[in-house]
Scaffold this active site. Structure first.
Site, PDB file in Angstrom:
ATOM      1  N   SER A  11       0.826  -1.197   0.000  1.00  0.00           N
ATOM      2  CA  SER A  11       0.000   0.000   0.000  1.00  0.00           C
ATOM      3  C   SER A  11       0.858   1.244   0.000  1.00  0.00           C
ATOM      4  O   SER A  11       2.053   1.186   0.314  1.00  0.00           O
ATOM      5  CB  SER A  11      -0.915  -0.001   1.220  1.00  0.00           C
ATOM      6  OG  SER A  11      -0.161  -0.130   2.385  1.00  0.00           O
ATOM      7  N   GLY A  37      -3.302  -0.279  -3.736  1.00  0.00           N
ATOM      8  CA  GLY A  37      -2.065   0.191  -3.125  1.00  0.00           C
ATOM      9  C   GLY A  37      -1.500   1.473  -3.695  1.00  0.00           C
ATOM     10  O   GLY A  37      -0.395   1.886  -3.334  1.00  0.00           O
ATOM     11  N   CYS A  85      -5.674   8.983  26.772  1.00  0.00           N
ATOM     12  CA  CYS A  85      -4.746   8.797  27.876  1.00  0.00           C
ATOM     13  C   CYS A  85      -3.603   7.904  27.446  1.00  0.00           C
ATOM     14  O   CYS A  85      -3.515   6.738  27.844  1.00  0.00           O
ATOM     15  CB  CYS A  85      -5.474   8.202  29.067  1.00  0.00           C
ATOM     16  SG  CYS A  85      -6.825   9.254  29.556  1.00  0.00           S
TER      17      CYS A  85
HETATM   18  C1  LIG Z   1      -5.992  -3.086   1.407  1.00  0.00           C
HETATM   19  C2  LIG Z   1      -6.217  -3.781   0.134  1.00  0.00           C
HETATM   20  C3  LIG Z   1      -6.548  -3.041  -1.004  1.00  0.00           C
HETATM   21  C4  LIG Z   1      -6.623  -1.531  -1.025  1.00  0.00           C
HETATM   22  O1  LIG Z   1      -5.416  -0.937  -0.739  1.00  0.00           O
HETATM   23  P1  LIG Z   1      -5.257   0.650  -0.945  1.00  0.00           P
HETATM   24  O2  LIG Z   1      -3.889   0.921  -0.441  1.00  0.00           O
HETATM   25  O3  LIG Z   1      -6.314   1.286  -0.098  1.00  0.00           O
HETATM   26  O4  LIG Z   1      -5.460   0.914  -2.384  1.00  0.00           O
HETATM   27  C5  LIG Z   1      -6.807  -3.736  -2.164  1.00  0.00           C
HETATM   28  N1  LIG Z   1      -6.743  -5.088  -2.214  1.00  0.00           N
HETATM   29  C6  LIG Z   1      -6.432  -5.825  -1.121  1.00  0.00           C
HETATM   30  C7  LIG Z   1      -6.395  -7.303  -1.234  1.00  0.00           C
HETATM   31  C8  LIG Z   1      -6.158  -5.203   0.080  1.00  0.00           C
HETATM   32  O5  LIG Z   1      -5.833  -5.934   1.138  1.00  0.00           O
END
Ligand SMILES: *Cc1c(COP(=O)(O)O)cnc(C)c1O
Length: 457
Positions: free
Chosen positions: A223, A261, A378
């Site tokens: 990501s 990602g 906290c």
């Molecule tokens: C988290 C995830 C996404 C989305 O990721 P982004 O960074 O929000 O675009 C897409 N596919 C899978 C399998 C994921 O785990």
């Protein structure tokens, strides 16, 4: 092909403006709604979602896919942020939805989202979740493990269905942030490793199950990725799997899902990756590799979450306590406390995510001083921004805006310290409406029960 320069790559949503702007901020409006009025009406902290910006980004990713591949599917990653209203927008946009729990599936179904356009992810789907998904007619279940392969096959058989599935593969490409790492074996909980042979074993098992229809393969390499190199490397390895499938079974898999990602800007120094840049680059590799292997081009799908919803949303806080401390090196640091914190934005505490902040009710010409924006929880680690220059005259009652909080903010929110989770307000053309309401104290108390003890049977 659409114009690359049209895609908004800054950390601000498209319809966000500061009146009397300087580097400290200004009087903030989003889609014609002033931050002051929004907070007066809906309270704070407040997630303000620029609805037109959401549509613009969703359409741009979809268009890039269509322009590069002729067709394909965009599965919006629900985990980044979903509620019934957003699911309705996605339905209207004719996009797909990637869910990874029974809860996310329930939101989609509550929005009457077409089940065949839903893709179900997750490394440990329960039998209850799988049964619910198969019964609902979920288009694709992404199988993540051998255990799950058996579970889905058994449940589909029981229900008299043939379930369309993808296999989630780990291509040995790990791309978190700016670089990608190529690894031989994958020490992660997700998917079947290509290098170890697990992927081809999973394909065999899948092909031998009459209640499963293997229609494609999937990978998600990380990501907040800014470089296309990682996507290209992953695409190459997946096309190789498609080719060996064809060699073995004398037929071709029709679909290839290359995950999400795509990176966005969280500070003024960063710039989001543009769909018009990354999708054609991936397309070129896939087309090339398919041509070399004499494969027909599969139907390509992607799963952006952050890239669509992240920049649409700005969190507005009211500033409370401020204090100055002397650091060991003699320097001064000012703590600026806001009325939320790690409960509606865990990302800085969880993995050191960096954000920016701006005055949202006025601009200031006061000297900028080293500041730390903290929440009201906290916990010393309840830090939203570890180090940022903010005007010296920030004081209680000022509004502070943190942009690019649409993804993994509200969706990861907790009730730590029994703080109610904030509302999300959608703004468009000078109008505002809550699409998720703020929790209240009664909501927080609703889970407490007063039951007599009883023997379990
Ligand atoms: C988290 C995830 C996404 C989305 O990721 P982004 O960074 O929000 O675009 C897409 N596919 C899978 C399998 C994921 O785990």
């Amino acid at each position: 092909m659409s114009n690359q320069s049209n895609y908004p790559t800054s950390l601000f949503s498209s319809n966000l403006t500061f009146k009397n702007e300087n580097q400290s901020g200004g009087a903030l409006s989003i889609a014609g709604c002033s931050a002051e009025k929004l907070v007066k009406e809906f309270g704070s902290p407040l997630f303000v979602l620029d609805q037109e910006d959401f549509y613009l980004r969703a359409r741009a990713w979809r268009a890039a896919l269509d322009n590069s591949f002729g067709s394909g599917q965009l599965y919006y990653a629900a985990k980044s942020f979903i509620c019934v209203e957003v699911a309705k927008w996605l339905k209207e946009l004719k996009l797909g939805l990637d869910v990874c729990s029974g809860g996310e599936l329930a939101v989609a179904l509550a929005a009457d989202f077409p089940a065949q356009d839903i893709e179900f992810h997750g490394n440990n789907k329960s039998e209850v979740e799988i049964r619910k998904a198969v019964k609902a007619g979920v288009g694709t279940i992404v199988i993540d493990s051998f255990d799950e392969l058996n579970r889905v096959a058994t449940i589909a058989k029981e229900l008299g269905e043939v379930q369309k599935v993808y296999l989630r593969l780990t291509p040995g490409v790990d791309a978190h942030t700016h670089e990608f790492i190529s690894t031989a074996h994958e020490d992660v909980k997700f998917g079947f490793s290509i290098a170890s042979g697990a992927a081809s074993e999973a394909i065999e098992k899948c092909m031998s199950q009459s209640s499963l229809k293997l229609s494609g393969i999937h990978c998600h390499i990380g990501s907040q990725i800014f470089e296309v190199a990682g996507f290209k490397a992953a695409a190459e390895r997946l096309v190789a799997v498609l080719a060996s499938f064809r060699d073995k079974y004398s037929m071709e898999l029709q679909e290839l899902n290359i995950g999400g990602g795509y990176g966005i800007a969280y500070t003024k120094d960063e710039s989001a990756i543009s769909p018009d840049l990354v999708i054609p680059a991936i397309a070129a590799v896939i087309k090339d590799e398919c041509a070399k292997a004499k494969l027909a081009l599969p139907r390509i799908s992607i799963e952006p979450g952050r890239a669509i919803v992240g920049p649409t949303t700005t969190t507005i806080y009211v500033v409370g306590t401020t204090k100055s401390v002397k650091l060991e090196n003699g320097a001064e640091r000012r703590y600026v406390s806001v009325d939320g914190g790690m409960s509606e934005n865990i990302r800085p505490a969880l993995y050191g995510a960096v954000y920016s902040a701006f005055l949202a009710n006025r601009s200031s010409t006061a000297k900028l001083i080293s500041s730390r924006v903290v929440g009201k929880h906290c916990e010393s680690g309840d830090i939203l921004i570890s180090e940022i220059d903010l005007p010296a005259d920030i004081a209680a009652g000022d509004l502070l805006a943190i942009p690019a909080t649409g993804a993994y903010g509200r969706s990861m929110a907790s009730n730590y310290n029994h703080i109610a989770r904030p509302s999300v307000v959608a703004v468009i053309n000078g109008t505002a409406r809550e699409i998720l309401r703020r929790e209240n104290e009664q909501d927080l108390l609703n889970l407490d029960v007063n039951q007599p003890p009883r023997q379990l049977s």
